[in-house]
Design a protein around this motif. Structure first.
Motif, mmCIF file in Angstrom:
data_model
loop_
_atom_site.group_PDB
_atom_site.id
_atom_site.type_symbol
_atom_site.label_atom_id
_atom_site.label_comp_id
_atom_site.label_asym_id
_atom_site.label_seq_id
_atom_site.Cartn_x
_atom_site.Cartn_y
_atom_site.Cartn_z
ATOM 1 N N GLU A 1 6.832 0.211 -11.938
ATOM 2 C CA GLU A 1 7.645 1.351 -11.539
ATOM 3 C C GLU A 1 7.036 2.051 -10.320
ATOM 4 O OE1 GLU A 1 10.543 2.596 -12.393
ATOM 5 O OE2 GLU A 1 10.927 1.038 -13.887
ATOM 6 N N ILE A 2 7.891 2.387 -9.365
ATOM 7 C CA ILE A 2 7.477 3.203 -8.222
ATOM 8 C C ILE A 2 7.420 4.661 -8.678
ATOM 9 C CG2 ILE A 2 8.014 3.897 -5.867
ATOM 10 C CD1 ILE A 2 7.260 0.946 -6.200
ATOM 11 N N HIS A 3 6.399 5.398 -8.222
ATOM 12 C CA HIS A 3 6.204 6.773 -8.689
ATOM 13 C C HIS A 3 7.355 7.674 -8.263
ATOM 14 C CE1 HIS A 3 4.234 10.659 -9.419
ATOM 15 N NE2 HIS A 3 3.409 9.986 -10.204
ATOM 16 N N ASP A 4 7.660 8.635 -9.125
ATOM 17 C CA ASP A 4 8.772 9.557 -8.863
ATOM 18 C C ASP A 4 8.591 10.335 -7.564
ATOM 19 O OD1 ASP A 4 10.072 8.790 -11.139
ATOM 20 O OD2 ASP A 4 9.452 10.504 -12.348
ATOM 21 N N ALA A 5 7.337 10.674 -7.222
ATOM 22 C CA ALA A 5 7.087 11.454 -5.999
ATOM 23 C C ALA A 5 7.554 10.696 -4.774
ATOM 24 C CB ALA A 5 5.608 11.790 -5.885
ATOM 25 N N THR B 293 1.593 -3.253 -4.338
ATOM 26 C CA THR B 293 0.409 -2.500 -3.930
ATOM 27 C C THR B 293 -0.142 -1.688 -5.100
ATOM 28 O OG1 THR B 293 1.670 -0.555 -3.233
ATOM 29 C CG2 THR B 293 1.302 -2.265 -1.593
ATOM 30 N N ASP B 294 -1.298 -1.064 -4.846
ATOM 31 C CA ASP B 294 -1.897 -0.182 -5.843
ATOM 32 C C ASP B 294 -1.321 1.226 -5.686
ATOM 33 O OD1 ASP B 294 -3.629 -2.300 -6.620
ATOM 34 O OD2 ASP B 294 -4.887 -1.843 -4.871
ATOM 35 N N GLU B 295 -1.429 2.021 -6.743
ATOM 36 C CA GLU B 295 -0.875 3.373 -6.715
ATOM 37 C C GLU B 295 -1.534 4.272 -5.664
ATOM 38 O OE1 GLU B 295 -0.568 5.140 -10.539
ATOM 39 O OE2 GLU B 295 0.711 3.549 -11.351
ATOM 40 N N LEU C 155 11.794 -4.627 14.787
ATOM 41 C CA LEU C 155 11.509 -4.688 13.350
ATOM 42 C C LEU C 155 9.997 -4.751 13.167
ATOM 43 C CD1 LEU C 155 12.366 -5.018 10.360
ATOM 44 C CD2 LEU C 155 12.333 -7.495 10.743
ATOM 45 N N ILE C 156 9.451 -3.776 12.450
ATOM 46 C CA ILE C 156 8.022 -3.753 12.124
ATOM 47 C C ILE C 156 7.905 -3.936 10.616
ATOM 48 C CG2 ILE C 156 5.903 -2.403 12.143
ATOM 49 C CD1 ILE C 156 7.007 -0.918 14.581
ATOM 50 N N ARG C 157 7.269 -5.029 10.211
ATOM 51 C CA ARG C 157 7.220 -5.370 8.786
ATOM 52 C C ARG C 157 5.811 -5.180 8.237
ATOM 53 N NH1 ARG C 157 9.647 -10.889 6.035
ATOM 54 N NH2 ARG C 157 8.950 -10.502 3.890
ATOM 55 N N LEU C 158 5.719 -4.431 7.164
ATOM 56 C CA LEU C 158 4.476 -4.300 6.416
ATOM 57 C C LEU C 158 4.662 -5.021 5.092
ATOM 58 C CD1 LEU C 158 1.656 -3.172 5.863
ATOM 59 C CD2 LEU C 158 2.748 -1.069 5.019
ATOM 60 N N GLN C 159 4.063 -6.207 4.974
ATOM 61 C CA GLN C 159 4.147 -6.969 3.734
ATOM 62 C C GLN C 159 3.067 -6.461 2.783
ATOM 63 O OE1 GLN C 159 6.436 -9.433 2.718
ATOM 64 N NE2 GLN C 159 5.416 -8.876 0.803
ATOM 65 N N CYS C 160 3.475 -5.937 1.640
ATOM 66 C CA CYS C 160 2.535 -5.323 0.712
ATOM 67 C C CYS C 160 1.899 -6.367 -0.203
ATOM 68 C CB CYS C 160 3.246 -4.258 -0.126
ATOM 69 S SG CYS C 160 3.912 -2.899 0.857
ATOM 70 N N TYR C 161 0.691 -6.060 -0.648
ATOM 71 C CA TYR C 161 -0.023 -6.920 -1.585
ATOM 72 C C TYR C 161 -1.081 -6.078 -2.283
ATOM 73 C CZ TYR C 161 -3.208 -6.968 2.441
ATOM 74 O OH TYR C 161 -3.997 -6.588 3.489
#
Length: 303
Positions: free
Chosen positions: A184-188, A142-144, A64-70
């Motif tokens: 919202e997460i981007h549609d792409a 995270t940022d866009e 398991l490789i976890r990337l915790q976003c901020y």
């Protein structure tokens, strides 16, 4: 371990990891594994999104490789960076030895031995036990621009390193992306993923989860806890309790040797269930008493 070959095997796989999944969730997990597609899981905090990645990694015997976003997360922390200290030492040694070919020295210091692999690049590396599970947790934090960077990773399972070239996974990792939907997460990005909304469990599933996660609680106490929490979620609270809070509350009540809910023990332990003072103030006292009375009337009617 091999990937499940059908939905029933997926349900069993999750159950071996003490995860009680409904069939719709098991179906989308099976399809993500079968099709090699990233899976985007959205839902309120505490409903078990992150746990899915942990259970899959454990049940399949994968890393398991976890990337915790901020906010402010960049490629240096998420993908790769250069070991500048080691590079400087290499340059100093080369100068001391009289190396004059700057181009050759540049190629050497920007080789893979000076590359520090962060979670995403780690997930693209081959592994003896099979492709790892890459958990990109709480992407909505995270940022866009970083979200846009992920498009190459999630569509082609590759990363472009200007000094080296493109690093591509021989076998794509299993990718689980979670979001609490604070934005919202981007549609792409969504187009590159299969999608599932992880909702609060119904009473039957929540009781089954408690039996697995808090087996020390009595049957009667577990039923009362589930009934109380289910009614709380029908109120207009700032933050409804998730299954994680239900388990925490059960652990707190059993630590107090409670065998059933009463007004006093509920009021004293609401901080294990609700995390905002306004919600606690609304529920404590008369509202808690009303819910407890409804639970008892329903229990008597079912006898």
């Amino acid at each position: 371990m091999n990937l499940p070959s059908n939905i029933d095997e997926t349900v069993d796989l999750l159950a071996r990891g003490n995860y009680v999944a409904d069939r719709s969730l098991a179906t989308v997990i099976f399809l993500a594994l079968k099709m090699g597609r990233p899976l985007l899981l959205e839902g309120e905090a505490g409903v078990g999104k992150t746990e899915i990645a942990k259970v899959l990694a454990d049940a399949l015997g994968r890393r398991l490789i976890r990337l915790q976003c901020y906010e402010g997360l960049d490629t240096g922390a998420a993908v790769y960076e250069w070991n500048y200290q080691a590079q400087m030492i290499e340059i100093r040694l080369a100068e001391a030895e009289g190396v004059e070919d700057r181009a050759e020295l540049g190629k050497d210091v920007f080789s893979e031995r000076f590359l520090i692999r962060r979670p995403i690049l780690q997930a693209l590396a081959p592994a003896v036990e099979g492709p790892p599970v890459l958990l990109i947790d709480e992407l909505d934090r995270t940022d866009e621009p970083f979200e846009a960077y992920l498009l190459e990773v999630l569509s082609d399972f590759q990363v472009s390193v200007p000094e080296i070239g493109t690093i591509k996974a021989e076998h794509p990792p299993i990718v689980i992306v979670t979001s609490n939907r604070t934005r919202e997460i981007h549609d792409a990005l969504k187009r590159r993923c299969l999608y599932h909304w992880v909702d609060y469990p119904d009473a039957a599933r929540e009781l089954a989860i408690l039996k697995l996660k808090a087996p020390h609680a009595s049957e009667n106490l577990s039923r009362e806890i589930v009934a109380f929490v289910q009614k709380l979620r029908s109120l207009d609270l700032y933050k409804n309790p998730g299954i994680a809070e239900t388990i925490d509350w059960t652990d707190a009540l059993t630590a107090l040797d409670a065998v059933s809910l009463d007004r006093e023990v509920v009021n004293d332990t609401l901080g294990a269930l609700l995390k905002y003072q306004d919600d606690i103030a609304r529920v404590a006292g008369s509202e808690a008493a009303r819910i407890l009375e409804e639970i008892r009337l329903a229990a008597r009617a079912a006898e």
